[in-house]
Design a protein around this motif. Structure first.
Motif, PDB file in Angstrom:
ATOM      1  N   ILE A  62       0.859  -0.721  -0.086  1.00 39.72           N
ATOM      2  CA  ILE A  62       0.269  -0.074   0.121  1.00 39.72           C
ATOM      3  C   ILE A  62       0.896   0.965  -0.258  1.00 39.72           C
ATOM      4  O   ILE A  62       0.551   2.543  -0.558  1.00 39.72           O
ATOM      5  N   LEU A  63       2.022   1.524   0.532  1.00 38.88           N
ATOM      6  CA  LEU A  63       2.741   2.535   1.025  1.00 38.88           C
ATOM      7  C   LEU A  63       3.531   2.513  -0.578  1.00 38.88           C
ATOM      8  O   LEU A  63       3.415   3.401  -0.815  1.00 38.88           O
ATOM      9  N   ALA A  64       3.614   1.440  -1.374  1.00 38.80           N
ATOM     10  CA  ALA A  64       4.731   1.506  -2.229  1.00 38.80           C
ATOM     11  C   ALA A  64       3.438   2.441  -3.387  1.00 38.80           C
ATOM     12  O   ALA A  64       3.978   3.445  -3.937  1.00 38.80           O
ATOM     13  N   ARG A  65       2.433   1.770  -3.136  1.00 39.79           N
ATOM     14  CA  ARG A  65       1.255   2.206  -3.989  1.00 39.79           C
ATOM     15  C   ARG A  65       0.766   3.766  -4.344  1.00 39.79           C
ATOM     16  O   ARG A  65       0.774   4.950  -4.707  1.00 39.79           O
ATOM     17  N   ALA A  70       2.752  10.450  -4.698  1.00 40.94           N
ATOM     18  CA  ALA A  70       3.327  11.327  -3.574  1.00 40.94           C
ATOM     19  C   ALA A  70       3.739  12.523  -3.922  1.00 40.94           C
ATOM     20  O   ALA A  70       4.563  12.270  -4.688  1.00 40.94           O
ATOM     21  N   THR A  71       3.845  13.403  -3.224  1.00 45.98           N
ATOM     22  CA  THR A  71       4.730  14.644  -3.988  1.00 45.98           C
ATOM     23  C   THR A  71       5.153  14.960  -2.361  1.00 45.98           C
ATOM     24  O   THR A  71       6.225  15.943  -2.509  1.00 45.98           O
ATOM     25  N   ALA A  72       4.764  14.230  -1.889  1.00 49.89           N
ATOM     26  CA  ALA A  72       5.637  14.833  -0.119  1.00 49.89           C
ATOM     27  C   ALA A  72       6.732  13.287   0.306  1.00 49.89           C
ATOM     28  O   ALA A  72       5.250  12.571   0.322  1.00 49.89           O
ATOM     29  N   ALA A  73       7.050  13.434   0.735  1.00 53.75           N
ATOM     30  CA  ALA A  73       7.327  11.544   1.882  1.00 53.75           C
ATOM     31  C   ALA A  73       6.496  11.336   2.714  1.00 53.75           C
ATOM     32  O   ALA A  73       6.589  10.016   2.768  1.00 53.75           O
ATOM     33  N   GLN A  74       5.831  12.547   4.119  1.00 55.82           N
ATOM     34  CA  GLN A  74       4.501  11.841   4.952  1.00 55.82           C
ATOM     35  C   GLN A  74       3.092  11.191   3.551  1.00 55.82           C
ATOM     36  O   GLN A  74       2.297  10.647   4.246  1.00 55.82           O
ATOM     37  N   PHE A  77       1.476   7.897   3.928  1.00 51.56           N
ATOM     38  CA  PHE A  77       0.614   7.687   4.994  1.00 51.56           C
ATOM     39  C   PHE A  77      -0.169   8.217   5.857  1.00 51.56           C
ATOM     40  O   PHE A  77      -0.840   8.270   6.879  1.00 51.56           O
ATOM     41  N   THR A  78      -0.251   9.465   5.050  1.00 54.77           N
ATOM     42  CA  THR A  78      -1.266   9.841   5.778  1.00 54.77           C
ATOM     43  C   THR A  78      -2.844   9.432   6.034  1.00 54.77           C
ATOM     44  O   THR A  78      -3.695  10.141   6.693  1.00 54.77           O
ATOM     45  N   GLU A  79      -3.282   8.737   4.842  1.00 54.20           N
ATOM     46  CA  GLU A  79      -4.479   7.543   4.573  1.00 54.20           C
ATOM     47  C   GLU A  79      -4.767   6.192   6.127  1.00 54.20           C
ATOM     48  O   GLU A  79      -5.887   6.058   5.795  1.00 54.20           O
TER      49      GLU A  79
END
Length: 80
Positions: A62-65, A70-74, A77-79
């Motif tokens: 999920i993190l890879a997808r 993403a436009t930022a490294a965080q 993890f936002t969801e």
């Protein structure tokens, strides 16, 4: 009486499987970080540590997808 060598013992197989699982998790964590880096997104140490600490293969997928967009490294993890 049959001789059972350690490498054939169920415990040995379990240890090998755990090692393979850990290797897969490490590879997926590295892929998440690479995707972010390939996209030119700086990866701070706290994000790097958070990704590397994850051992859940599904979660890393999920993190890879999410890292793909993403436009930022965080952002991956936002969801949570």
């Amino acid at each position: 009486m049959a001789t059972q060598y350690f490498w054939r013992h169920p415990l040995a197989e379990q240890v090998r499987e755990e090692g393979r699982e850990q290797g897969r998790a490490e590879a997926r964590a590295e892929m998440v970080l690479r995707i972010l880096e390939w996209r030119g997104i700086p990866v701070p140490q706290d994000v790097r540590e958070r990704v590397e600490a994850c051992t859940d293969l599904d979660r890393l997928e999920i993190l890879a997808r999410r890292a793909l967009h993403a436009t930022a490294a965080q952002e991956p993890f936002t969801e949570e």
